[in-house]
Design a protein around this motif. Sequence first.
Motif, mmCIF file in Angstrom:
data_model
loop_
_atom_site.group_PDB
_atom_site.id
_atom_site.type_symbol
_atom_site.label_atom_id
_atom_site.label_comp_id
_atom_site.label_asym_id
_atom_site.label_seq_id
_atom_site.Cartn_x
_atom_site.Cartn_y
_atom_site.Cartn_z
ATOM 1 N N ASP A 82 -1.353 4.829 7.416
ATOM 2 C CA ASP A 82 -1.189 3.397 7.658
ATOM 3 C C ASP A 82 -0.677 2.669 6.425
ATOM 4 O OD1 ASP A 82 -3.407 3.787 6.161
ATOM 5 O OD2 ASP A 82 -4.539 2.125 7.048
ATOM 6 N N SER A 83 -0.181 3.399 5.412
ATOM 7 C CA SER A 83 0.346 2.679 4.243
ATOM 8 C C SER A 83 1.719 2.098 4.573
ATOM 9 C CB SER A 83 0.433 3.593 3.025
ATOM 10 O OG SER A 83 0.313 4.924 3.384
ATOM 11 N N ASN A 84 2.145 1.125 3.732
ATOM 12 C CA ASN A 84 3.468 0.544 3.957
ATOM 13 C C ASN A 84 4.558 1.574 3.695
ATOM 14 O OD1 ASN A 84 1.562 -1.507 2.477
ATOM 15 N ND2 ASN A 84 2.720 -2.622 4.025
ATOM 16 N N ARG A 85 4.410 2.259 2.594
ATOM 17 C CA ARG A 85 5.411 3.289 2.295
ATOM 18 C C ARG A 85 4.729 4.538 1.748
ATOM 19 N NH1 ARG A 85 10.168 1.090 -1.290
ATOM 20 N NH2 ARG A 85 8.564 -0.066 -2.418
ATOM 21 N N VAL A 86 5.417 5.663 1.861
ATOM 22 C CA VAL A 86 4.887 6.914 1.327
ATOM 23 C C VAL A 86 5.904 7.457 0.331
ATOM 24 C CG1 VAL A 86 4.276 9.290 1.854
ATOM 25 C CG2 VAL A 86 3.584 7.464 3.391
ATOM 26 N N MET A 87 5.405 7.867 -0.839
ATOM 27 C CA MET A 87 6.293 8.437 -1.848
ATOM 28 C C MET A 87 6.060 9.936 -1.858
ATOM 29 S SD MET A 87 6.121 7.948 -5.974
ATOM 30 C CE MET A 87 6.350 6.194 -5.971
ATOM 31 N N LYS A 106 0.877 -1.175 0.000
ATOM 32 C CA LYS A 106 0.000 0.000 0.000
ATOM 33 C C LYS A 106 0.907 1.216 0.000
ATOM 34 C CE LYS A 106 -3.407 -2.829 0.747
ATOM 35 N NZ LYS A 106 -2.659 -3.946 0.138
ATOM 36 N N VAL A 107 0.802 2.027 -1.063
ATOM 37 C CA VAL A 107 1.704 3.168 -1.159
ATOM 38 C C VAL A 107 0.894 4.460 -1.208
ATOM 39 C CG1 VAL A 107 3.427 4.315 -2.585
ATOM 40 C CG2 VAL A 107 3.449 1.844 -2.357
ATOM 41 N N GLY A 108 1.236 5.406 -0.360
ATOM 42 C CA GLY A 108 0.602 6.723 -0.412
ATOM 43 C C GLY A 108 1.491 7.638 -1.233
ATOM 44 N N ILE A 109 0.874 8.482 -2.060
ATOM 45 C CA ILE A 109 1.680 9.411 -2.860
ATOM 46 C C ILE A 109 1.302 10.819 -2.448
ATOM 47 C CG2 ILE A 109 2.228 10.186 -5.183
ATOM 48 C CD1 ILE A 109 1.351 7.462 -6.174
ATOM 49 N N VAL A 110 2.287 11.585 -1.974
ATOM 50 C CA VAL A 110 1.975 12.945 -1.552
ATOM 51 C C VAL A 110 2.913 13.920 -2.249
ATOM 52 C CG1 VAL A 110 1.088 12.296 0.703
ATOM 53 C CG2 VAL A 110 3.510 12.767 0.435
ATOM 54 N N GLY A 111 2.558 15.174 -2.151
ATOM 55 C CA GLY A 111 3.375 16.202 -2.784
ATOM 56 C C GLY A 111 2.509 17.417 -2.964
ATOM 57 N N ARG A 112 3.164 18.573 -3.030
ATOM 58 C CA ARG A 112 2.353 19.767 -3.186
ATOM 59 C C ARG A 112 1.779 19.821 -4.597
ATOM 60 N NH1 ARG A 112 2.776 22.912 1.543
ATOM 61 N NH2 ARG A 112 4.286 21.781 2.803
ATOM 62 N N THR A 113 0.887 20.771 -4.801
ATOM 63 C CA THR A 113 0.315 20.930 -6.142
ATOM 64 C C THR A 113 1.425 21.070 -7.172
ATOM 65 O OG1 THR A 113 -1.568 22.060 -5.262
ATOM 66 C CG2 THR A 113 -1.088 22.432 -7.559
ATOM 67 N N ALA A 149 4.540 12.551 15.454
ATOM 68 C CA ALA A 149 5.163 11.253 15.189
ATOM 69 C C ALA A 149 4.509 10.135 15.987
ATOM 70 C CB ALA A 149 6.638 11.324 15.498
ATOM 71 N N THR A 150 4.041 10.463 17.196
ATOM 72 C CA THR A 150 3.525 9.394 18.070
ATOM 73 C C THR A 150 2.205 8.843 17.565
ATOM 74 O OG1 THR A 150 2.493 11.156 19.305
ATOM 75 C CG2 THR A 150 4.587 10.313 20.129
ATOM 76 N N GLU A 151 1.464 9.646 16.814
ATOM 77 C CA GLU A 151 0.096 9.238 16.505
ATOM 78 C C GLU A 151 -0.032 8.118 15.507
ATOM 79 O OE1 GLU A 151 -2.159 12.481 15.249
ATOM 80 O OE2 GLU A 151 -1.804 13.560 17.092
ATOM 81 N N THR A 152 1.047 7.891 14.721
ATOM 82 C CA THR A 152 0.886 6.944 13.623
ATOM 83 C C THR A 152 0.431 5.594 14.147
ATOM 84 O OG1 THR A 152 3.191 6.466 13.881
ATOM 85 C CG2 THR A 152 2.565 8.022 12.160
ATOM 86 N N THR A 153 0.962 5.212 15.285
ATOM 87 C CA THR A 153 0.629 3.878 15.787
ATOM 88 C C THR A 153 -0.848 3.812 16.151
ATOM 89 O OG1 THR A 153 1.453 4.703 17.867
ATOM 90 C CG2 THR A 153 2.910 3.284 16.594
ATOM 91 N N ALA A 154 -1.350 4.919 16.676
ATOM 92 C CA ALA A 154 -2.754 4.923 17.117
ATOM 93 C C ALA A 154 -3.699 4.638 15.952
ATOM 94 C CB ALA A 154 -3.102 6.254 17.737
ATOM 95 N N LEU A 155 -3.347 5.147 14.770
ATOM 96 C CA LEU A 155 -4.290 4.975 13.653
ATOM 97 C C LEU A 155 -4.385 3.526 13.299
ATOM 98 C CD1 LEU A 155 -3.673 8.049 11.431
ATOM 99 C CD2 LEU A 155 -5.845 7.302 12.353
ATOM 100 N N SER A 211 8.751 4.197 4.752
ATOM 101 C CA SER A 211 7.555 4.024 5.578
ATOM 102 C C SER A 211 7.269 5.325 6.309
ATOM 103 C CB SER A 211 7.764 2.901 6.580
ATOM 104 O OG SER A 211 8.747 3.312 7.520
ATOM 105 N N PRO A 212 5.984 5.593 6.623
ATOM 106 C CA PRO A 212 5.634 6.863 7.266
ATOM 107 C C PRO A 212 6.404 7.088 8.576
ATOM 108 C CG PRO A 212 3.660 5.555 6.789
ATOM 109 C CD PRO A 212 4.822 4.757 6.342
ATOM 110 N N GLU A 213 6.616 6.009 9.352
ATOM 111 C CA GLU A 213 7.310 6.180 10.636
ATOM 112 C C GLU A 213 8.716 6.718 10.394
ATOM 113 O OE1 GLU A 213 4.176 3.213 10.799
ATOM 114 O OE2 GLU A 213 6.024 3.256 9.603
ATOM 115 N N GLU A 214 9.431 6.060 9.458
ATOM 116 C CA GLU A 214 10.795 6.498 9.162
ATOM 117 C C GLU A 214 10.820 7.965 8.725
ATOM 118 O OE1 GLU A 214 13.753 4.728 9.307
ATOM 119 O OE2 GLU A 214 12.488 3.339 10.447
#
Length: 1453
Positions: A1408-1413, A1237-1244, A1447-1453, A1425-1428
């Motif tokens: 909660d994705s495995n990695r974020v690009m 599961k990959v999230g892709i983020v970036g500004r406009t 940073a702490t919240e990721t686990t909660a989700l 990964s989002p945590e890293e």
Amino acid sequence: MSAALEEFCGSVFWIMVLLVHDARRSCLRRDSGVLFCFLTLSLLCGILPFQSLVRKALQEPISDLPQFILFFISYGLQLLLFFVSGFSDIAPETKEIGKKNPEVTASFLSSITFEWYSSMVFKGYRKPLEIEDVWELRDKDKTKALYAAFEKNMKSAMQKARAELEKRKRKKRRREGDPDYGNGMSKAQSQDVLVLEEKQPKKKKKKGDNKDSGPPKDYPKGWLMKTLAKTFKQNLLLAVAFKLVHDALVFVSPQLLKLLIAFVSDEDAFAWKGYLYAILLFLVAVIQSLCLQQHFSLCFQLGINVRASLIAAIYKKSLTMSGATRKESTVGETVNLMSADAQRFMDLANFVHQLWSSPLQIILSIVFLWGELGPSVLAGIATMVLLIPINAFLVAKAKTIQERNMKNKDERMKIMTEILNGIKILKLFAWEPSFEKRVNGIRARELKDLLNFSYLQSISVFVFTCSPFLVSLASFAVYVLVDENNILDAQKAFTAISLFNVLRFPMAMLPMVLSSLVQTNVSTGRLERYLSGEDLDTSAIHHNPIAGSAVRFTEATFAWERDSNAAIRDVTLDITPGSLVAVVGAVGSGKSSLVSAMLGEMENIKGHINIQGSVAYVPQQAWIQNATLKDNILFGSELDEARYQQVIKACALLPDLELLPAGDQTEIGEKGINLSGGQKQRISLARAVYSNSDIYILDDPLSAVDAHVGKYLFEHVLGPKGLLQKKTRILVTHSISFLPQVDNIVVLAAGAVSEHGTYSTLLANKGAFSQFLNLYGNQEENVSEENTAAVALAGDEEEADEDLDPCMEERPDDVVTMTLKREASIQRRKLSRSLSKRSTSSQKKAQEEPPKNLKGQKLIEKENVETGRVKFSMYMRYLRALGLCFTFWTFMGYIGQYVAYTGTNLWLSEWTDDSQRYLNQTYPTHMRDMRIGVFGALGMAQALFLLFATLLSARGSVRASRVMHQQLLSNILRAPMSFFDTTPTGRIVNRFAKDIFTIDETIPVSVRTWISCFMGIISTLIMICLATPFFAVVIVPLGIFYCFVLRFYISTSRQLRRLDSVTRSPIYSHFGETVSGLSVVRAYGHQERFLKHNEVTMDINQKSVYSWIISNRWLAIRLEFVGSLVVFFSALLAVIAKGTLEGGIVGLSVSSALNVTQTLNWLVRTSSELETNIVAVERVHEYMKVKNEAPWVTKTRPPRGWPSRGEIQFVDYKVRYRPELDLVLQGITCNIGSTEKVGIVGRTGAGKSSLTNCLFRVLEAAGGKIVIDDVDIATIGLHDLRNNLTIIPQDPVLFTGTLRMNLDPFDQYSDEEVWKVLELAHLKPYVQRLPEGLLHFVSEGGENLSVGQRQLVCLARALLRKSKILILDEATAAVDLETDNLIQTTIRSEFADCTVLTIAHRLHTIMDSNRVMVLHAGQIVEFDSPEELLMKQGVFSAMAKDAGIAATETTAL
């Protein structure tokens, strides 16, 4: 004594002439038609005394010298006066008007010969005309003036019609047995029964709506024609006068011909008689043509004026009609009313006078024929009468076919419009074949009807060609057979024939006009139903001043339609001025309905709403006009620069303006195509803020923007400290974070207010609201707790200039925007010319020219108007589509027909000469029988050849229609996305509507008419030359003049026709735009401004059509003059060669010449019409040449079940939008593992959407490759690729059709599977409640589902596909938290074993994705990964901080 009296009268007379002259000085044009006619007559009458005086003087000395001298002086002066009166003496103050429209100041002579128009024709010959060259309309012809008169008459006529309707309804009730009659029920009971009785049929109708089963609703009938007649009566009467003069003169020519033949046959006649007859023939012809052209000019003006009034009426109606009426007709159908039906009226108006003139001409011809042939004429007339029922039958058949075809056309256009609007979805899902099949299915039905229609037409043409010939055969045969003494001589035969020829035209016109009347009748019904539909009833919206209340609901209950369930019920609310009220509730609880009720868009059932002050409205889905960004915000208000800047800043539009190529002067495409969803929404908000109204109704404007932008907008615009703090604001919202800051919260459930009060009271109440909060609150709390340091933080990031602002979150939703933004940022300093599709040569030119626009300022190219001659290749292309074999045989058929025609006439001439041969002997019977027999045989041959030719051409033309439409459709569906982004849909729709219609119905008729005119003229000239060979000498100069006029005219006329079709599109597109943004236009109360705009657009189109009409008249006058000369010379040569000719051949030659005038005219008309219509082939062909995307299926097919693992590799992948632009993705390399599961983020503008576009190959690679499961996606066909990927797009697009078709257009899945996915998408309970279940009819654009439901349907679509790779283009913008939650959980559970790429706007959805690009400027800057990424202080952690995720919240989700 008498002489003195005569002199006295004479002087009084001339004084009066002077007075008339003087009176004209105060007019616009200072010459007088009356005087001109008087002088002409005076000169003509003077000829007789003139010649007798001269003859006397030559024979003997002059007796009365003074009289002699005075006469010649006065005659000379009259000549001079005559000459002078041909010029208009223009008053200095009218000079200016004359420049804009010379018609106003043209002299009488110039007006009747249309000489004032010559300068335009010369201009059009020198260079292709532009719309700026065309002269303005006269004030009385402008749309505004026309519509004002029309509306006044329409209102009174409509009232009468409504009263009639009531009477009809009452009668009907009585017939159906009203329970009131002798039923002994109390009044109240019977009322109830009546109500019930009325309700039941309506319920039935609801179900049957889409199947047309219920009885059609009654509407006021019969008022439209009356209104039009009353409005344009002056024009009608004048036209009648001209037509009467013309019709009378038509019968003078045959009588003159009779005299001429008698003269030629008589040895001892005086020569001057012959010359007199020749001159009279010429004069009669000239006057006849002048009258006819004036008549036609009036008729065509009537046509365009009727069209203008109707279009204006339809437009105005669309602004005022009620919701229920609006549901009855889609945008497509209404545009059809404007284009097709108004056009029908225009066509009818052109020939409406034939309705009385044809019968009149027929009666007169019969009277004169009786004089020639006596009772035997009855045989001819009987033949005619027998042909009438045949015709009537054909017309009736044609009508039913035509009606059926209109329906097919409507349906086809509806689907086409949808396909074009949802083309992106079709491409991403690879659904084109399914829709192509649907369109071709309808088209096949349409063509079948068209073929039958053409066959009917051929038969009626056949009947028609037979008629004049059968008539003359019957009459002559009976005449000769009745009595041996009856010998057919030249005088009788040719006078009769020229009278029969006169008969031909009215007999041909009458059925045409009748069938046109029939078609117009269908249109009348459609228009009457539309124009008499109910208007919006805003009586429930009061505007009374009530102290301390801005909006007050009093037991308000509203429904969408009169007898449907109430959408909001018993709402009683009071909103104080200056307060901010939030309206919340689940999907479908009636939030949007509440807003619509306030705007008066709904049917009131009981109660009312009081609104005090002006209203501004921001709809849930932003409505953007096709204009510049600045115009969209100003929306017709005056520009106040300071306030404008303030609004732009508050609505976070400044950074967008920097990115857009031309700032606020950037042109925005149709439906805001080159803006992202968020930008549209912010512009829509800015428009409201700028309007500076008292009450703001905001339907969830923050849903399309990101959380921190929403926050910024709330603080700066909506909130307690925002720009609107003093205004009353009603905010429908799904976002909980703003609720603590509002003054009042209204909670809706099932259309009623379940509770309302301040935030704290509602929480304390522990009602539905607090449960709602507990459910969703935790998701958003973290967002709202964070401070607004976001803005400050952004400044500290060392980023490229385009990313400085946090407000630039959203992802633009299509190819063009991205490009525009990227271009803009890179090219901001480099100026370059506007986008251009042209070849490199034009780019070279562009470098030499001074820079004009920033690149990309104009998104939409101007529709190119082809100029110059239509290329011969277009005719060839059409003939090839017909089939060359068809073409050849059709032509042979026509040649056969005309050979037979010439034969018939020569045979007749021989026959009439028998009367001289057997002068005093009995006429042998065998001779008589042979003459009749051969005459009949030749005539039959003529008709059969024609039938053969027309039937063939009917087959051929339908074949051509099929081929052309098929090629156009398949090519448009295979065009790449970039084509649709730069071409407005209206333009493509125009190809499918107007141009295909022309190829279907107009071109075949034009071709047939052209061929028969051409052959007719050739055969006539041959016949005249046979009679008087010297005529060949005259043909040459006449031919040269003819061609000369023709060349001049055709270039002008053709260009005017092109201007007409180009200026017509804006009328329709403006109309479509208005209808889609109706609620906005009404909310702001801008109906007047839109009406004005429509008037301006209409006038531009009107003036090009008007100019075209005048150009036709200009030509006709000149050509008919050529025709009159042909008559004159054939008569003159006959007079000169008197001794050597037989009466028969003279009769033949002159009667043919009399016929040629009309044919000459038609030839030019049809050549130019053919040329104009062939433009349709050219335009369709232009879109057949559009470059296609890659093939759908190639030789290399992917293995079955591919992709089985769902691994994606990008290998140094580069892409650009168009060859001349910079790279958007600059060498991306990454691997995405199976089921990751990959999230892709970036500004406009970072290239997020480009990535999805590349996976689906909406964009093709500029370098590198993408490999999915070891297959390079560039090597396989597009459908193989797209069928195996799934996307949930950002905008939920649905198509008209059943719900099932929207999920599974190819019927690949079973019903069980479909129900299963509906259950997973949480739609099952809703669909089960629908009466039709899966076959529930989805209306245009999915209007009858809420936005949330549409989004869920899109989810169901994806679940049904269930491919190994899912791309989720964050679709949660328009959905409330509940639905959002549903979608997220479903995706997590159902797509657990798939590779999922999510393009995120809200970071918490991808935590909660495995990695974020993380993308930036087309490159991957972080991928982990989002945590890293949160630990590492990089771009992502900065974005997370902005969004308030620690940073702490990721686990909660």
